[in-house]
Design a protein around this motif. Structure first.
Motif, PDB file in Angstrom:
ATOM      1  N   ASP A  85       9.362   5.761  -8.711  1.00 27.39           N
ATOM      2  CA  ASP A  85       8.141   6.293  -9.312  1.00 27.39           C
ATOM      3  C   ASP A  85       8.226   7.799  -9.528  1.00 27.39           C
ATOM      4  O   ASP A  85       8.490   8.565  -8.590  1.00 27.39           O
ATOM      5  CB  ASP A  85       6.947   5.976  -8.416  1.00 27.39           C
ATOM      6  CG  ASP A  85       6.745   4.478  -8.217  1.00 27.39           C
ATOM      7  OD1 ASP A  85       7.438   3.693  -8.896  1.00 27.39           O
ATOM      8  OD2 ASP A  85       5.899   4.096  -7.392  1.00 27.39           O
ATOM      9  N   GLU A 133       4.844   6.985 -13.539  1.00 28.96           N
ATOM     10  CA  GLU A 133       3.588   6.501 -12.983  1.00 28.96           C
ATOM     11  C   GLU A 133       2.472   7.523 -13.240  1.00 28.96           C
ATOM     12  O   GLU A 133       1.709   7.887 -12.342  1.00 28.96           O
ATOM     13  CB  GLU A 133       3.747   6.213 -11.487  1.00 28.96           C
ATOM     14  CG  GLU A 133       2.844   5.097 -11.022  1.00 28.96           C
ATOM     15  CD  GLU A 133       3.177   4.617  -9.625  1.00 28.96           C
ATOM     16  OE1 GLU A 133       3.132   3.400  -9.405  1.00 28.96           O
ATOM     17  OE2 GLU A 133       3.481   5.446  -8.757  1.00 28.96           O
ATOM     18  N   ASN A 137       3.150  -0.292 -14.780  1.00 28.14           N
ATOM     19  CA  ASN A 137       2.790   0.060 -13.413  1.00 28.14           C
ATOM     20  C   ASN A 137       1.280   0.179 -13.260  1.00 28.14           C
ATOM     21  O   ASN A 137       0.531  -0.034 -14.227  1.00 28.14           O
ATOM     22  CB  ASN A 137       3.508   1.354 -12.984  1.00 28.14           C
ATOM     23  CG  ASN A 137       3.183   2.530 -13.891  1.00 28.14           C
ATOM     24  OD1 ASN A 137       2.023   2.916 -14.049  1.00 28.14           O
ATOM     25  ND2 ASN A 137       4.214   3.106 -14.501  1.00 28.14           N
ATOM     26  N   ASN A 138       0.837   0.536 -12.072  1.00 29.02           N
ATOM     27  CA  ASN A 138      -0.587   0.515 -11.749  1.00 29.02           C
ATOM     28  C   ASN A 138      -1.283   1.865 -11.930  1.00 29.02           C
ATOM     29  O   ASN A 138      -2.342   2.103 -11.345  1.00 29.02           O
ATOM     30  CB  ASN A 138      -0.804   0.023 -10.314  1.00 29.02           C
ATOM     31  CG  ASN A 138      -0.134   0.907  -9.283  1.00 29.02           C
ATOM     32  OD1 ASN A 138       1.029   1.289  -9.449  1.00 29.02           O
ATOM     33  ND2 ASN A 138      -0.833   1.227  -8.208  1.00 29.02           N
ATOM     34  N   GLY A 185       5.245  -5.726 -14.667  1.00 32.10           N
ATOM     35  CA  GLY A 185       4.620  -5.426 -13.386  1.00 32.10           C
ATOM     36  C   GLY A 185       3.904  -6.633 -12.813  1.00 32.10           C
ATOM     37  O   GLY A 185       3.583  -7.588 -13.538  1.00 32.10           O
ATOM     38  N   SER A 226       1.518  -5.029  -6.921  1.00 35.75           N
ATOM     39  CA  SER A 226       1.667  -3.572  -6.924  1.00 35.75           C
ATOM     40  C   SER A 226       0.351  -2.863  -7.197  1.00 35.75           C
ATOM     41  O   SER A 226       0.313  -1.624  -7.227  1.00 35.75           O
ATOM     42  CB  SER A 226       2.700  -3.148  -7.968  1.00 35.75           C
ATOM     43  OG  SER A 226       2.198  -3.355  -9.290  1.00 35.75           O
ATOM     44  N   HIS A 242       7.755  -3.538 -11.398  1.00 34.37           N
ATOM     45  CA  HIS A 242       6.846  -2.853 -10.491  1.00 34.37           C
ATOM     46  C   HIS A 242       6.178  -3.932  -9.648  1.00 34.37           C
ATOM     47  O   HIS A 242       5.304  -4.670 -10.128  1.00 34.37           O
ATOM     48  CB  HIS A 242       5.816  -2.056 -11.288  1.00 34.37           C
ATOM     49  CG  HIS A 242       5.197  -0.933 -10.531  1.00 34.37           C
ATOM     50  ND1 HIS A 242       5.920   0.146 -10.056  1.00 34.37           N
ATOM     51  CD2 HIS A 242       3.904  -0.692 -10.160  1.00 34.37           C
ATOM     52  CE1 HIS A 242       5.115   0.999  -9.447  1.00 34.37           C
ATOM     53  NE2 HIS A 242       3.887   0.496  -9.477  1.00 34.37           N
ATOM     54  N   TRP A 243       6.593  -4.029  -8.378  1.00 34.50           N
ATOM     55  CA  TRP A 243       6.110  -5.136  -7.550  1.00 34.50           C
ATOM     56  C   TRP A 243       6.031  -4.725  -6.085  1.00 34.50           C
ATOM     57  O   TRP A 243       6.701  -3.814  -5.637  1.00 34.50           O
ATOM     58  CB  TRP A 243       6.998  -6.369  -7.717  1.00 34.50           C
ATOM     59  CG  TRP A 243       8.462  -6.223  -7.410  1.00 34.50           C
ATOM     60  CD1 TRP A 243       9.120  -5.110  -6.954  1.00 34.50           C
ATOM     61  CD2 TRP A 243       9.464  -7.236  -7.554  1.00 34.50           C
ATOM     62  NE1 TRP A 243      10.462  -5.369  -6.802  1.00 34.50           N
ATOM     63  CE2 TRP A 243      10.698  -6.661  -7.159  1.00 34.50           C
ATOM     64  CE3 TRP A 243       9.446  -8.566  -7.955  1.00 34.50           C
ATOM     65  CZ2 TRP A 243      11.897  -7.380  -7.165  1.00 34.50           C
ATOM     66  CZ3 TRP A 243      10.637  -9.276  -7.956  1.00 34.50           C
ATOM     67  CH2 TRP A 243      11.839  -8.690  -7.578  1.00 34.50           C
ATOM     68  N   ASN A 295       3.228  -0.452  -0.994  1.00 33.51           N
ATOM     69  CA  ASN A 295       3.760   0.905  -0.917  1.00 33.51           C
ATOM     70  C   ASN A 295       4.614   1.163   0.316  1.00 33.51           C
ATOM     71  O   ASN A 295       5.534   1.983   0.271  1.00 33.51           O
ATOM     72  CB  ASN A 295       2.609   1.917  -0.923  1.00 33.51           C
ATOM     73  CG  ASN A 295       1.834   1.940  -2.227  1.00 33.51           C
ATOM     74  OD1 ASN A 295       0.641   2.205  -2.227  1.00 33.51           O
ATOM     75  ND2 ASN A 295       2.494   1.658  -3.337  1.00 33.51           N
ATOM     76  N   SER A 328       7.727   0.570  -6.791  1.00 29.97           N
ATOM     77  CA  SER A 328       6.361   0.494  -6.293  1.00 29.97           C
ATOM     78  C   SER A 328       6.314   0.998  -4.861  1.00 29.97           C
ATOM     79  O   SER A 328       5.359   1.669  -4.472  1.00 29.97           O
ATOM     80  CB  SER A 328       5.740  -0.906  -6.357  1.00 29.97           C
ATOM     81  OG  SER A 328       4.427  -0.884  -5.833  1.00 29.97           O
TER      82      SER A 328
END
Length: 385
Positions: A27, A98, A137-138, A192, A196, A244-245, A248, A277
């Motif tokens: 990231d 990200e 991604n988130n 993704g 995540s 992205h999985w 954290n 992630s």
């Protein structure tokens, strides 16, 4: 097993025509505090439960390690990574971006964290020579649909390819096509997972911008990816699945992730699985001589000075330099370069920190039959036990 070429290092600055060397990272978050020290920051107001001003993240970093002169040059956040890119001379540089690149004020209300960088700070990506930004991604829709559209337009203007998000589902699902003159092509298929933190509503639709969000890790999902890869991949192409999985923190690799990664190699012809992630590096695996990075960890962020999770040393990051054989996708070599986020810049870690990261990676890789060893005081290498 891995080719004997794993131990053969080409002359510095020269990469033979039968192989491609990549730079991969997890990231990259150039928003919030980092955006604030660059020449053209967005307004600093945040909509977080505890912090309402992005400059607070700069203050936390300065309280931990000393003052940061502002504004910094676009090259500043990359620090020692610039010299490593010059030394390794990778054919392509691929990261998970990200951060939305936008001036949109329409933040996504259901999220507590919103990352953005001003479009006029996008030269920080150019100075790093980034070729492809994964966007599945988130955080890419933190500033709503306009924020995503602005991000796509900014990357297009900078001639940086994007993968994993788009103005509609078809383009969000389409791979980034990265030609390597005289060698072949690298295809980056990005997606993704909800695990995540990607909201359901962020999935791209037939007429709605969004990310390529996988509904699950089922056999049907795998077959859909396999059909797409097989329709596009040529004999001199290398195919990367950038995913992205997962959460954290923590080192556990979910069995479903391992099964899906193996399926991508077996069924889809993927040559390298690029997972991200996690905020710290996870285990690596070689499966049928193909590299699986289950979680690359953060590469750049503004978390410096924030307490919690110290046992994972999220300030220690990795540059991944895999070299793959064209045609077969076999991993020939994987070089790992540890760096440290210090004053919102990538610096050389102390020797004891390099050894800490090597030992932690070695511990996590040994169940997969791999070890991480020193090449020098500052560089590491993945090898079979």
């Amino acid at each position: 097993m891995v080719s004997d070429a794993l131990a053969t290092k080409p002359a510095r600055g020269h990469i033979p025509e039968d192989r491609i060397t990549l730079f991969l990272a997890g990231d990259v978050m150039t928003g919030r505090g980092i955006d604030q020290i660059l020449p053209h920051p967005v307004p600093p107001r945040l909509h977080e439960p505890w912090v309402q001003d992005a400059r607070r993240y700069v203050e936390l970093a300065e309280a931990a390690h000393g003052p940061i002169p502002k504004p910094v040059a676009f090259s500043y956040p990359w620090g020692e990574a610039l010299a490593e890119w010059a030394r390794a001379a990778p054919d392509l540089r691929i990261v998970n971006l990200e951060t939305a690149i936008t001036t949109s004020e329409d933040w996504w209300p259901a999220k507590g964290i919103h990352y953005r960088m001003h479009p006029n700070n996008a030269p920080c990506l150019d100075v790093a020579g980034i070729d492809c930004c994964v966007l599945a991604n988130n955080h890419v829709l933190d500033w709503h649909y306009r924020g995503l559209v602005d991000t796509l337009l900014t990357l297009e203007h900078a001639r940086i390819k994007a993968a994993g998000a788009g103005p509609d589902a078809a383009r969000a699902r389409a791979p980034a096509e990265l030609p390597v003159p005289g060698k072949g092509r690298v295809l980056v298929f990005a997606a993704g997972c909800g695990s995540s933190g990607i909201p359901d509503e962020w999935a791209a639709g037939s007429d709605r911008p969004g990310v390529h969000r996988l509904p699950d890790l089922s056999a049907a999902t795998l077959e859909g990816i396999a059909a797409q890869v097989q329709a596009l991949k040529g004999p001199r192409d290398l195919a990367i699945a950038s995913l992205h999985w997962g959460g954290n923190w923590g080192y556990r690799i979910p069995p479903a992730h391992r099964q899906f990664a193996h399926g991508l190699i077996d069924r889809a012809g993927i040559d390298l699985v690029h997972g991200h992630s996690s905020h710290h590096p996870l285990a690596m695996e070689l499966y049928r001589d193909r590299l699986i990075l289950y979680g690359c960890g953060d590469f750049l962020n503004d978390y410096e000075g924030i307490g919690g999770y110290e046992e994972f040393r999220g300030d220690l990051v990795l540059m991944y330099f895999p070299t793959l054989a064209i045609g077969s996708g076999t991993l020939l070599r994987l070089e790992l370069v540890p760096l440290k986020i210090y004053r919102l810049q990538l610096k050389r870690p102390a020797a004891v920190e390099v050894e800490w990261l090597r030992a932690r990676l070695d511990r996590e890789c040994r169940p997969f039959g791999l070890t991480v060893r020193h090449v020098s005081a500052t560089h590491l290498r993945l090898e079979r036990l």
